[in-house]
Design a protein around this motif. Structure first.
Motif, PDB file in Angstrom:
ATOM      1  N   LEU A  64     -10.048  36.582 -12.520  1.00 24.72           N
ATOM      2  CA  LEU A  64      -9.567  36.772 -11.160  1.00 24.72           C
ATOM      3  C   LEU A  64     -10.407  37.827 -10.454  1.00 24.72           C
ATOM      4  O   LEU A  64     -11.193  38.532 -11.080  1.00 24.72           O
ATOM      5  N   GLY A  66     -11.709  41.100  -9.109  1.00 20.91           N
ATOM      6  CA  GLY A  66     -11.541  42.465  -9.606  1.00 20.91           C
ATOM      7  C   GLY A  66     -11.485  42.582 -11.117  1.00 20.91           C
ATOM      8  O   GLY A  66     -11.314  43.667 -11.660  1.00 20.91           O
ATOM      9  N   THR A  71     -19.389  43.193 -12.396  1.00 22.24           N
ATOM     10  CA  THR A  71     -19.745  44.451 -13.038  1.00 22.24           C
ATOM     11  C   THR A  71     -20.555  44.207 -14.305  1.00 22.24           C
ATOM     12  O   THR A  71     -21.607  44.813 -14.508  1.00 22.24           O
TER      13      THR A  71
HETATM   14  N1  LIG Z   1     -19.481  50.132  -6.943  1.00 27.43           N
HETATM   15  C1  LIG Z   1     -18.197  50.247  -7.280  1.00 27.43           C
HETATM   16  N2  LIG Z   1     -17.525  51.404  -7.108  1.00 27.43           N
HETATM   17  C2  LIG Z   1     -16.239  51.531  -7.483  1.00 27.43           C
HETATM   18  N3  LIG Z   1     -15.511  50.559  -8.030  1.00 27.43           N
HETATM   19  C3  LIG Z   1     -16.108  49.375  -8.218  1.00 27.43           C
HETATM   20  C4  LIG Z   1     -17.489  49.138  -7.851  1.00 27.43           C
HETATM   21  N4  LIG Z   1     -17.807  47.878  -8.168  1.00 27.43           N
HETATM   22  C5  LIG Z   1     -16.691  47.319  -8.693  1.00 27.43           C
HETATM   23  N5  LIG Z   1     -15.688  48.220  -8.734  1.00 27.43           N
HETATM   24  C6  LIG Z   1     -14.350  47.981  -9.289  1.00 27.43           C
HETATM   25  O1  LIG Z   1     -14.488  47.482 -10.591  1.00 27.43           O
HETATM   26  C7  LIG Z   1     -13.557  46.447 -10.838  1.00 27.43           C
HETATM   27  C8  LIG Z   1     -14.305  45.178 -11.186  1.00 27.43           C
HETATM   28  O2  LIG Z   1     -14.994  44.726 -10.030  1.00 27.43           O
HETATM   29  P1  LIG Z   1     -15.960  43.476  -9.991  1.00 27.43           P
HETATM   30  O3  LIG Z   1     -16.692  43.505  -8.733  1.00 27.43           O
HETATM   31  O4  LIG Z   1     -16.740  43.440 -11.237  1.00 27.43           O
HETATM   32  O5  LIG Z   1     -14.895  42.288 -10.008  1.00 27.43           O
HETATM   33  P2  LIG Z   1     -15.165  40.701  -9.946  1.00 27.43           P
HETATM   34  O6  LIG Z   1     -14.497  40.156 -11.151  1.00 27.43           O
HETATM   35  O7  LIG Z   1     -16.591  40.447  -9.741  1.00 27.43           O
HETATM   36  O8  LIG Z   1     -14.299  40.299  -8.673  1.00 27.43           O
HETATM   37  P3  LIG Z   1     -14.620  39.206  -7.499  1.00 27.43           P
HETATM   38  O9  LIG Z   1     -14.192  37.893  -8.063  1.00 27.43           O
HETATM   39  O10 LIG Z   1     -13.728  39.643  -6.392  1.00 27.43           O
HETATM   40  O11 LIG Z   1     -16.073  39.291  -7.170  1.00 27.43           O
HETATM   41  C9  LIG Z   1     -12.704  46.340  -9.609  1.00 27.43           C
HETATM   42  O12 LIG Z   1     -11.536  47.063  -9.819  1.00 27.43           O
HETATM   43  C10 LIG Z   1     -13.556  46.937  -8.515  1.00 27.43           C
HETATM   44  O13 LIG Z   1     -12.753  47.535  -7.528  1.00 27.43           O
END
Ligand SMILES: Nc1ncnc2c1ncn2[C@@H]1O[C@H](COP(=O)(O)OP(=O)(O)OP(=O)(O)O)[C@@H](O)[C@H]1O
Ligand SMILES: [Mg+2]
Length: 430
Positions: A64, A66, A71
């Motif tokens: 989902l 976040g 990351t």
């Molecule tokens: N540069 C950043 N600074 C602070 N928090 C971050 C940063 N990048 C991601 N996060 C946090 O790390 C967590 C994972 O984020 P990520 O972007 O990897 O999610 P995702 O699975 O790719 O979501 P989406 O499907 O919305 O792209 C989240 O809680 C997000 O808020």
């Protein structure tokens, strides 16, 4: 696909914020991601991720919003530095690399494709496609050659001189894909590349991507939040929740043995068609031929059964190749004694367990049926294009051929398909 590993992510955690170590300690002693965030103000993006990616594999990360997909993806090419743990590329630890080495790796080895492909609107399609090569300092001939190849692959041959702003959304997406392909990097990181597309174009792009992947065999790490897409594209799929990988396995394993209740809920309404195997759409080859048979006899057999292709086997029913009716007719005209010369020995062979998704690329280029063989190479049946497409578009509750495929009108799969569908394909080609 070989089992040679190319990426290894080891115990990798990425924490955003100042109190990273404290956050990790708290997480280790049982705190949830949300609790850690409240107490420390730091966010755990990824937590103790472990996985390997093999050469030529499509490795999908799903979860989902976040959950940490982007990351961990960005940790693979060094855009995110692990707070703990390591990422190895070809057994080289990227955390130990200088920033110069890392830039080099990103240029030569790992490409990244984003949700918005980020095309330059004031440049031509060709300029966009070869943009990466231009930065690399490739000569103009080199760029032109690679660019044309890539455009050909995505079905935009001869469109190089158009401006990208003149293209539809789907075409722009193709240009983006072509650009990623033109750079010839061995590894492609794709972060939700198709999610902005409407469902129909999306399906086209998925098929196109699978077809291209069948030809170029890159290693792909593909992020999506769409389970159907994950199951269709992935050789293996990692499911993420709150920064952690809660399950990693083949699409089949994930559906059959969901590791946690979370995964179970996640996969509840999945379309089973996407993970069905060859045996569920295989039909028996009622007619076969032998290499030392006379072409006239075989031609007669094919005409009687209305076949455009016939599988050729040896005395022990081991698959030798596929024979096309026109080739047989040609031998008859030339008065040849044996069928042998008309046999295409490069015909595609698969096993019962091969996923439909993996067979799809074959039918993009060819209309000949695919042979399904056992471990000893003996012919068990064939998959024709018609039954494959039906298999991908009908949903049956029982997977993997517990019974024959039944089509919408209740008619079981039949030899008729073998003839009629193949006829159409051939006629369409002429
Ligand atoms: N540069 C950043 N600074 C602070 N928090 C971050 C940063 N990048 C991601 N996060 C946090 O790390 C967590 C994972 O984020 P990520 O972007 O990897 O999610 P995702 O699975 O790719 O979501 P989406 O499907 O919305 O792209 C989240 O809680 C997000 O808020
Ligand atoms: Mg993301």
């Amino acid at each position: 696909m070989g089992r040679e590993q190319i990426i290894r992510v080891e115990n990798c955690s990425v924490v955003f914020g100042r109190r990273a170590q404290q956050a990790l300690e708290m997480k280790r002693s049982g705190g949830s991601k949300a609790e850690v965030e409240r107490a420390t103000g730091s966010t755990i993006g990824a937590y103790e991720n472990n996985f390997e990616v093999y050469k030529g594999e499509i490795f999908v990360i799903i979860g989902l919003s976040g959950s940490g997909k982007s990351t961990i993806l960005r940790a693979i090419n060094g855009l995110n530095e692990p707070t703990e743990g390591d990422v190895h590329l070809d057994n080289e630890n990227i955390s130990k690399m200088s920033s110069k080495q890392l830039r080099e790796v990103r240029r030569k080895k790992i490409g990244m494709v984003f949700q918005q492909f980020g095309l330059l609107p004031t440049r031509t399609v060709m300029d966009n496609v070869t943009f990466g090569l231009e930065i690399k300092g490739a000569s103009s001939e080199e760029r032109k050659k690679a660019g044309e190849e890539a455009l050909e692959l995505v079905g935009l041959h001869g469109q190089g001189n158009k401006m990208t702003s003149e293209l539809s959304g789907g075409m722009q997406q193709r240009v983006g894909l072509a650009r990623a392909l033109a750079t010839k990097q061995e590894i492609l990181l794709m972060d939700e590349p198709f999610s902005a597309l409407d469902p129909l174009i999306r399906r086209d792009m998925q098929n196109l991507f699978l077809r291209i992947q069948g030809e170029v065999q890159r290693t792909v790490v593909f992020v999506t939040h769409d389970l159907d897409e994950a199951l269709m594209l992935g050789h293996r799929v990692a499911i993420m929740k709150d920064g952690e990988i809660v399950q990693l396995g083949t699409p089949e394993q994930i559906l059959r043995e969901p590791a946690t209740e979370y995964v179970e809920r996640f996969v509840e309404d999945v379309d089973y068609a996407k993970v069905r195997a060859a045996e569920s759409v295989m039909i028996t080859a009622d007619n076969v031929a032998y290499p030392d048979e006379g072409p006239t006899v075989v031609l007669r057999r094919m005409r009687q059964a209305g076949l455009y292709f016939i599988p050729v086997v040896d005395e022990e029913r081991r698959f030798v190749g596929m024979c096309e009716v026109e080739e047989v007719a040609r031998l008859v005209e030339r008065d040849e004694r044996e069928l042998r010369e008309a046999v295409d020995t490069t015909a595609t062979k698969i096993s019962r367990g091969t996923y439909l998704r993996e067979i799809l690329p074959h039918f993009v280029e060819r209309s000949a049926p695919v042979a399904v063989c056992d471990e000893g190479g003996r012919l068990e049946g064939i998959v024709v294009r018609g039954s494959l497409i039906a298999g991908l578009t009908t949903t049956t509750p029982e997977q993997n051929g517990d019974g024959p495929v039944v089509f919408d009108d209740g008619r079981p799969d039949s030899a008729a398909l073998q003839g009629s569908e193949t006829h159409q394909e051939i006629d369409g080609r002429r």
